[in-house]
Scaffold this motif. Sequence first.
Motif, PDB file in Angstrom:
ATOM      1  N   GLY A 264      42.901  44.743  33.407  1.00 52.15           N
ATOM      2  CA  GLY A 264      41.555  44.982  33.923  1.00 52.15           C
ATOM      3  C   GLY A 264      41.377  44.582  35.377  1.00 52.15           C
ATOM      4  N   GLU A 265      42.352  43.898  35.957  1.00 52.95           N
ATOM      5  CA  GLU A 265      42.247  43.470  37.358  1.00 52.95           C
ATOM      6  C   GLU A 265      42.299  44.677  38.288  1.00 52.95           C
ATOM      7  N   SER A 266      41.611  44.563  39.429  1.00 53.21           N
ATOM      8  CA  SER A 266      41.576  45.622  40.431  1.00 53.21           C
ATOM      9  C   SER A 266      41.769  45.022  41.813  1.00 53.21           C
ATOM     10  N   ILE A 267      42.675  45.602  42.600  1.00 53.66           N
ATOM     11  CA  ILE A 267      42.934  45.148  43.962  1.00 53.66           C
ATOM     12  C   ILE A 267      42.816  46.348  44.890  1.00 53.66           C
ATOM     13  N   PRO A 268      41.859  46.375  45.813  1.00 50.09           N
ATOM     14  CA  PRO A 268      40.704  45.487  45.939  1.00 50.09           C
ATOM     15  C   PRO A 268      39.719  45.722  44.794  1.00 50.09           C
ATOM     16  N   ALA A 269      38.709  44.903  44.728  1.00 45.21           N
ATOM     17  CA  ALA A 269      37.743  44.999  43.633  1.00 45.21           C
ATOM     18  C   ALA A 269      36.975  46.316  43.684  1.00 45.21           C
ATOM     19  N   GLU A 270      36.722  46.840  44.869  1.00 46.31           N
ATOM     20  CA  GLU A 270      36.007  48.101  45.038  1.00 46.31           C
ATOM     21  C   GLU A 270      36.700  48.915  46.117  1.00 46.31           C
ATOM     22  N   GLY A 271      36.403  50.202  46.156  1.00 50.16           N
ATOM     23  CA  GLY A 271      36.963  51.062  47.182  1.00 50.16           C
ATOM     24  C   GLY A 271      37.515  52.344  46.596  1.00 50.16           C
ATOM     25  N   PHE A 272      37.867  53.269  47.484  1.00 46.66           N
ATOM     26  CA  PHE A 272      38.355  54.572  47.047  1.00 46.66           C
ATOM     27  C   PHE A 272      39.733  54.479  46.404  1.00 46.66           C
TER      28      PHE A 272
END
Length: 149
Positions: free
Chosen positions: A27-35
């Motif tokens: 579930g982790e996202s790198i970066p947390a937001e962005g395209f």
Amino acid sequence: MFPLVFLTVIALDQLTKHLVRGGMALGESIPAEGFLRLVHIQNTGAAFGILDDARPWLIAVSSIALVIIIWLAISRRIGFLDNIWGRLTLGFIAGGTLGNLIDRAYYGYVTDFLKAGIWPAFNIADASMVIGMTILVFLYLRSEYPRSQ
């Protein structure tokens, strides 16, 4: 050409999935937001999450498709695929198919980790199959095969 592309796709796909499983929390996202993001997702279905929890069926269909693709590459029975582009195409499709089949058979899910905009997360195997199918359609449309029927 077919074996080189086939093995390269499998190796890159499995290596990147291994790095994601070992280096990112589910579930982790790198970066947390962005395209464009790296995410860690476990997909138990097929493309876009359809056929969720249909593992036996997806393994069977993938296995049959893989056998057919390898037969096409070896037999050279379809004229528009009997060239370097055709073998490259079949290598991309077969490598992507086996990459995701390995995940389904061993883990019970496919690890997806690339996220671009509104598209669902995908992986190297998925991208390889899309590239291969795109080239396949182009080769087919440019061939004499559709006009001769």
